[in-house]
Design a protein around this motif. Sequence first.
Motif, PDB file in Angstrom:
ATOM      1  N   GLN A 154       0.452  -1.363  -0.067  1.00  0.00           N
ATOM      2  CA  GLN A 154      -0.041   0.007  -0.001  1.00  0.00           C
ATOM      3  C   GLN A 154       0.837   1.290   0.026  1.00  0.00           C
ATOM      4  N   GLU A 155       1.807   1.291   0.611  1.00  0.00           N
ATOM      5  CA  GLU A 155       2.678   2.408   0.965  1.00  0.00           C
ATOM      6  C   GLU A 155       3.392   2.844  -0.636  1.00  0.00           C
ATOM      7  N   GLU A 156       3.823   1.794  -1.329  1.00  0.00           N
ATOM      8  CA  GLU A 156       4.539   1.816  -2.550  1.00  0.00           C
ATOM      9  C   GLU A 156       3.456   2.399  -3.352  1.00  0.00           C
ATOM     10  N   SER A 157       2.261   1.726  -3.163  1.00  0.00           N
ATOM     11  CA  SER A 157       0.820   2.006  -4.325  1.00  0.00           C
ATOM     12  C   SER A 157       0.700   3.515  -4.380  1.00  0.00           C
ATOM     13  N   LEU A 158       0.642   4.099  -2.937  1.00  0.00           N
ATOM     14  CA  LEU A 158       0.387   5.462  -2.614  1.00  0.00           C
ATOM     15  C   LEU A 158       1.288   6.271  -3.438  1.00  0.00           C
ATOM     16  N   ALA A 159       2.634   5.906  -3.328  1.00  0.00           N
ATOM     17  CA  ALA A 159       3.760   6.748  -3.725  1.00  0.00           C
ATOM     18  C   ALA A 159       3.713   6.950  -5.214  1.00  0.00           C
ATOM     19  N   ALA A 160       3.151   5.685  -5.800  1.00  0.00           N
ATOM     20  CA  ALA A 160       3.081   5.674  -7.288  1.00  0.00           C
ATOM     21  C   ALA A 160       2.004   6.514  -7.866  1.00  0.00           C
ATOM     22  N   ALA A 161       0.804   6.549  -7.057  1.00  0.00           N
ATOM     23  CA  ALA A 161      -0.262   7.140  -7.313  1.00  0.00           C
ATOM     24  C   ALA A 161       0.020   8.703  -7.193  1.00  0.00           C
ATOM     25  N   SER A 162       0.766   9.043  -6.217  1.00  0.00           N
ATOM     26  CA  SER A 162       0.976  10.425  -6.042  1.00  0.00           C
ATOM     27  C   SER A 162       1.724  11.146  -7.348  1.00  0.00           C
ATOM     28  N   ARG A 163       2.614  10.184  -7.992  1.00  0.00           N
ATOM     29  CA  ARG A 163       3.546  10.502  -8.938  1.00  0.00           C
ATOM     30  C   ARG A 163       2.699  10.994 -10.478  1.00  0.00           C
ATOM     31  N   CYS A 164       1.568  10.369 -10.250  1.00  0.00           N
ATOM     32  CA  CYS A 164       0.925  11.003 -11.744  1.00  0.00           C
ATOM     33  C   CYS A 164      -0.231  11.858 -11.375  1.00  0.00           C
ATOM     34  N   LEU A 165      -0.413  12.522 -10.131  1.00  0.00           N
ATOM     35  CA  LEU A 165      -1.067  13.331  -9.885  1.00  0.00           C
ATOM     36  C   LEU A 165      -0.983  14.763 -10.625  1.00  0.00           C
ATOM     37  N   PRO A 166       0.411  15.254 -10.767  1.00  0.00           N
ATOM     38  CA  PRO A 166       0.353  16.493 -11.291  1.00  0.00           C
ATOM     39  C   PRO A 166      -0.263  16.482 -12.781  1.00  0.00           C
ATOM     40  N   SER A 167       0.025  15.801 -13.831  1.00  0.00           N
ATOM     41  CA  SER A 167      -0.594  15.635 -14.973  1.00  0.00           C
ATOM     42  C   SER A 167      -1.830  15.121 -15.354  1.00  0.00           C
ATOM     43  N   HIS A 168      -2.248  14.306 -14.406  1.00  0.00           N
ATOM     44  CA  HIS A 168      -3.847  13.854 -14.619  1.00  0.00           C
ATOM     45  C   HIS A 168      -4.483  13.806 -13.121  1.00  0.00           C
ATOM     46  N   ARG A 169      -4.491  14.889 -12.641  1.00  0.00           N
ATOM     47  CA  ARG A 169      -5.181  15.110 -11.198  1.00  0.00           C
ATOM     48  C   ARG A 169      -6.302  14.259 -10.895  1.00  0.00           C
ATOM     49  N   THR A 170      -7.542  14.681 -12.047  1.00  0.00           N
ATOM     50  CA  THR A 170      -8.857  14.303 -11.667  1.00  0.00           C
ATOM     51  C   THR A 170      -8.923  12.878 -11.832  1.00  0.00           C
ATOM     52  N   THR A 171      -8.412  12.088 -12.848  1.00  0.00           N
ATOM     53  CA  THR A 171      -8.543  10.568 -13.074  1.00  0.00           C
ATOM     54  C   THR A 171      -7.731   9.795 -11.806  1.00  0.00           C
ATOM     55  N   CYS A 172      -6.643  10.629 -11.418  1.00  0.00           N
ATOM     56  CA  CYS A 172      -5.750   9.736 -10.582  1.00  0.00           C
ATOM     57  C   CYS A 172      -6.323   9.991  -9.294  1.00  0.00           C
ATOM     58  N   ARG A 173      -7.118  10.911  -8.781  1.00  0.00           N
ATOM     59  CA  ARG A 173      -7.802  10.956  -7.501  1.00  0.00           C
ATOM     60  C   ARG A 173      -8.554   9.867  -7.322  1.00  0.00           C
ATOM     61  N   ARG A 174      -9.308   9.297  -8.311  1.00  0.00           N
ATOM     62  CA  ARG A 174     -10.022   8.099  -7.887  1.00  0.00           C
ATOM     63  C   ARG A 174      -9.153   6.921  -7.062  1.00  0.00           C
ATOM     64  N   LEU A 175      -8.007   6.657  -7.505  1.00  0.00           N
ATOM     65  CA  LEU A 175      -7.172   6.086  -7.251  1.00  0.00           C
ATOM     66  C   LEU A 175      -6.621   6.457  -5.780  1.00  0.00           C
ATOM     67  N   TYR A 176      -6.177   7.627  -5.764  1.00  0.00           N
ATOM     68  CA  TYR A 176      -4.978   8.390  -4.641  1.00  0.00           C
ATOM     69  C   TYR A 176      -6.114   8.598  -3.313  1.00  0.00           C
ATOM     70  N   TRP A 177      -7.182   8.848  -3.613  1.00  0.00           N
ATOM     71  CA  TRP A 177      -8.193   9.247  -2.412  1.00  0.00           C
ATOM     72  C   TRP A 177      -8.316   8.066  -1.486  1.00  0.00           C
ATOM     73  N   PRO A 178      -8.906   6.928  -2.238  1.00  0.00           N
ATOM     74  CA  PRO A 178      -9.163   5.734  -1.389  1.00  0.00           C
ATOM     75  C   PRO A 178      -7.858   5.050  -0.702  1.00  0.00           C
ATOM     76  N   LEU A 179      -6.923   5.354  -1.419  1.00  0.00           N
ATOM     77  CA  LEU A 179      -5.285   4.532  -0.804  1.00  0.00           C
ATOM     78  C   LEU A 179      -5.078   5.512   0.410  1.00  0.00           C
ATOM     79  N   LYS A 180      -5.245   6.892   0.239  1.00  0.00           N
ATOM     80  CA  LYS A 180      -4.788   7.595   1.281  1.00  0.00           C
ATOM     81  C   LYS A 180      -5.575   7.562   2.435  1.00  0.00           C
ATOM     82  N   GLN A 181      -7.132   7.592   2.299  1.00  0.00           N
ATOM     83  CA  GLN A 181      -8.041   7.170   3.350  1.00  0.00           C
ATOM     84  C   GLN A 181      -7.674   5.667   4.155  1.00  0.00           C
ATOM     85  N   SER A 182      -7.163   4.922   3.385  1.00  0.00           N
ATOM     86  CA  SER A 182      -6.736   3.516   4.016  1.00  0.00           C
ATOM     87  C   SER A 182      -5.700   3.631   5.151  1.00  0.00           C
ATOM     88  N   PHE A 183      -4.685   4.711   4.930  1.00  0.00           N
ATOM     89  CA  PHE A 183      -3.905   5.108   5.733  1.00  0.00           C
ATOM     90  C   PHE A 183      -4.273   6.020   6.761  1.00  0.00           C
TER      91      PHE A 183
END
Length: 211
Positions: free
Chosen positions: A177-206
Amino acid sequence: MIMLDRKESAKVISEFKDRRLTSPEADSNLRGIVAIAYADQRQYAQAEDYLKTATNNTATVQLARAQLLLAQGKTDQAVAALDGMPVAQDAPWWILRGLARIKQASGNQEAAFRLMSQAYDAVPWHQSVMGEYAEFLIGTGKLEQAIVIRDKLKKLAPRYYWTNYVDALILAQQGRQEESLAAASRCLPSHRTTCRRLYWPLKQSFKKVTY
């Protein structure tokens, strides 16, 4: 279509909206592509008006009309707009991918996966198609096949949005999960809206409260 993949829809509009092609079919296809660009910019009225100027109801025009409806949340109408639309064996990859997205949005996962598989078979080198196909593979439990594509993307484009997005999905499936969250955060700058669907649930899980 490559420009649209690069999120250059504004450039597509400015460079092609006033262009005219001599072939009615080619001109209609161009209008379909420009209409998709308008829809991507959330200029729905302009997209609809532009589509009305297409003289031929080509597959690209039909897809553009369906994607415009889908962008406005009219999923049932988008699916209905494609009813009876023949999908040729040699249909362009962007038609197949667009149809896959609409089928997925309507809940027809089997048809969506089949169409996305066809798109990938047509252009296995296309990085966006590789990423979307890998996402479909993960969704259908074919994790090992998705890993193969993820590894190819890492070699071709290590900083690309789809590379990081697919990597995050795979790592999450593996319980990292930690590595997954880090990977998701790397794609946020260019595609924030799309990646938010992945990033937000992962972040909530922590149980992290900032975003």
